[in-house]
Scaffold this motif. Structure first.
Motif, PDB file in Angstrom:
ATOM      1  N   GLY A 150       0.891  -1.352   0.110  1.00  0.00           N
ATOM      2  CA  GLY A 150      -0.146   0.180  -0.062  1.00  0.00           C
ATOM      3  C   GLY A 150       0.996   1.113   0.047  1.00  0.00           C
ATOM      4  O   GLY A 150       2.168   1.151  -0.375  1.00  0.00           O
ATOM      5  N   GLY A 151       0.117   2.434   0.214  1.00  0.00           N
ATOM      6  CA  GLY A 151       1.004   3.364   0.189  1.00  0.00           C
ATOM      7  C   GLY A 151       1.639   4.089   1.575  1.00  0.00           C
ATOM      8  O   GLY A 151       2.100   3.183   2.448  1.00  0.00           O
ATOM      9  N   PRO A 152       1.864   5.197   1.852  1.00  0.00           N
ATOM     10  CA  PRO A 152       2.685   5.701   2.886  1.00  0.00           C
ATOM     11  C   PRO A 152       2.250   5.228   4.399  1.00  0.00           C
ATOM     12  O   PRO A 152       2.937   5.168   5.176  1.00  0.00           O
ATOM     13  N   ASN A 153       0.763   5.433   4.186  1.00  0.00           N
ATOM     14  CA  ASN A 153       0.175   5.062   5.756  1.00  0.00           C
ATOM     15  C   ASN A 153      -0.370   3.689   5.760  1.00  0.00           C
ATOM     16  O   ASN A 153      -1.670   3.606   6.345  1.00  0.00           O
ATOM     17  N   ARG A 154       0.167   2.858   5.128  1.00  0.00           N
ATOM     18  CA  ARG A 154      -0.403   1.315   4.719  1.00  0.00           C
ATOM     19  C   ARG A 154      -0.653   0.546   5.982  1.00  0.00           C
ATOM     20  O   ARG A 154      -1.364   0.067   6.089  1.00  0.00           O
ATOM     21  N   VAL A 155       0.397   0.665   6.865  1.00  0.00           N
ATOM     22  CA  VAL A 155       0.229  -0.179   8.136  1.00  0.00           C
ATOM     23  C   VAL A 155      -1.014   0.479   8.912  1.00  0.00           C
ATOM     24  O   VAL A 155      -1.838  -0.370   9.399  1.00  0.00           O
TER      25      VAL A 155
END
Length: 493
Positions: A150-155
């Motif tokens: 996913g993207g930068p805030n995936r977690v």
């Protein structure tokens, strides 16, 4: 046949894990397995009798007989369309990931194939414990798809998705165990015949509702969805909107209405209230979004509000419209997320303000984007129009005020989709990066062609799709109309 369709993708994932070492080979093999699975699922369609509401292609093996648990599989006219939708969208998702996924490619294709297996199994399961196991198993590959690729805030998005879904599932498990204890079986067809006291039905309904509402998602437990969509890779958003959201509404159709009909009728005003908020409020939220993916994500919440209104209208028009709209939403929202992914791969931004004038450099893309924008807005001649008009007709027969308020959602839907399309596609090019964008490749055109065919097929000739689940819907209405209050009471549990 059902076991083959369900577990062939999982076997393919194991082959990639144990045998294949090359990313290129993993992509070709994974796509091949998903295509073979889709072709086998079409064999289910050709052998299916739409004139009966009985479960077909039945399979049963002993699992834990002393607890009434067995491996039971079967499909009817309500579940088969979602099996086909899953096997149809998975190859499209894998082909869409061909160039955009460049890290841990083998693991990515394994996760998608495993996800396909678990989701198909959910729609085929006729044992409540088997259903629950597959329902929970589905969380693992989806969590990885968001959290790893996913993207930068995936977690953060992956954890939010996991925790919301898991919290609801715990209450669903309590309801399942209570129901199995009361009926001395976990066979779903047998539990549909079980008489239950009204109080017991109410508690069971709330336990199941906690899980299904999160998955739909209904307001106010919808907040995980925009985050998950924004951070997920393009194909993850497609499968999330196209398939996973349908599992919650499917739960209402498969369990709440036939097993707990008295409680379902009791909670109709409550469901209508939450659904209307979703239709109107999230449409207004979508209108103000600056991120393309968030706009489509909030539109999904609004459209699924229509679906729950249709289901709980509890009449032929509403139920058939709700089921058809679930299929339509899988097609149209999946295509919209693919379209967002196309320009994101070229510009690495989803901000609407960064675009403008895309039609000047990507005319083929602009035409396809226009088609799915109009389909999302419910233009006559497209698939969404058929589903929405049936839902509104069913809602009008059930409650005229609900139908009138829900109809405003169509106006807002047209507003946010057309305004978004105008800002992205029309106008003058003010960003030089837009001028450098290339039109759709042959691979990308192939992605959209089957979706375009379905948009017009359902829009102009929905009969074959409606006939597929007509008999099952009639039977569901009979089950939902029966007063099942009987000997098994809450106090007995």
């Amino acid at each position: 046949m059902l076991s083959l369709v369900t577990f062939l993708p999982l076997v393919g994932a194991l082959v990639i894990l144990l045998v294949i070492r090359s990313d290129a080979q993993a992509k070709v093999f994974g796509l091949g397995v998903s295509l073979v699975t889709f072709l086998i699922s079409l064999r289910l369609l050709t052998g299916f009798d739409p004139h009966t509401a009985n479960f077909q292609f039945l399979e049963e093996l002993k699992w834990l007989p002393e607890y009434g648990i067995a491996y039971r599989m079967g499909v009817d006219g309500i579940s088969l369309p979602f099996v086909l939708l899953t096997t149809f969208l998975t190859p499209i998702c894998l082909l869409a990931s061909w160039e955009s996924i460049r890290t841990r490619v083998r693991e990515y294709f394994m996760a998608f194939l495993a996800l396909e297996s678990f989701v198909v199994g959910v729609f085929c399961a006729l044992d409540f414990i088997l259903f629950y196991v597959l329902w929970e198993a589905m969380l693992i590959p989806m969590f990885l798809i968001i959290g790893v690729w996913g993207g930068p805030n995936r977690v953060y998005a992956a954890l939010k998705f996991f925790l919301y879904t898991l919290a609801g599932s715990v209450l669903m498990l309590i309801a399942i165990l209570s129901l199995g204890y009361a009926g001395h079986t976990f066979s779903i067809p047998d539990l549909m015949k079980l008489p239950l006291s009204f109080a017991f039905q109410v508690w069971l309904f709330l336990g199941l509702f906690a899980s299904f509402a999160v998955k739909v998602p209904m307001w106010p437990v919808h907040t995980w969805l925009p985050d998950a969509h924004v951070e997920a890779p393009t194909a993850g958003s497609v499968i999330l909107a196209g398939i996973l959201l349908k599992m919650g509404a499917y739960g209402f159709l498969r369990f709440s209405l036939p097993i707990l009909p008295d409680a379902s009728r009791y909670f109709i005003p409550f469901i209508f209230g939450l659904s209307l908020i979703a239709v109107v409020y999230t449409a207004l939220v979508a209108l103000m979004q600056k991120d393309l993916k968030k706009l489509v994500a909030y539109s999904s919440v609004s459209h699924m509000g229509f679906v729950t209104i249709g289901i709980f209208a509890m009449n032929q028009q509403g139920l058939e419209g709700g089921i058809l709209q679930m299929i339509n939403h899988g097609i149209v929202s999946g295509a919209l997320f693919l379209l967002v992914g196309v320009i994101y791969d070229r510009m690495h931004t989803r901000m609407i303000a960064h675009f403008g004038g895309v039609a000047h450099v990507m005319p083929v893309y602009a035409v396809i984007f226009m088609l799915f924008t109009l389909a999302s807005a419910g233009l006559p001649g497209t698939n969404s129009f058929v589903g929405e008009i049936l839902i509104l007709l069913g809602a009008f027969l059930a409650n005229k005020a609900v139908a009138i308020i829900a109809a405003t959602g169509l106006v807002f839907g047209a507003a946010y989709m057309l305004w978004m399309f105008k800002r992205v596609v029309f106008g003058q090019i003010v960003n030089e990066e837009v001028r450098a964008m290339k039109d759709l490749s042959a691979r990308e055109v192939v992605l959209f062609l089957p979706l375009i065919v379905l948009v017009f097929w359902i829009g102009f000739y929905p009969g074959p799709f409606l006939n597929l689940f007509h008999a099952s819907v009639e039977n569901l209405l009979i089950q939902a109309a029966v007063v099942k209050t009987g000997a098994v009471a809450l106090t007995q549990f």
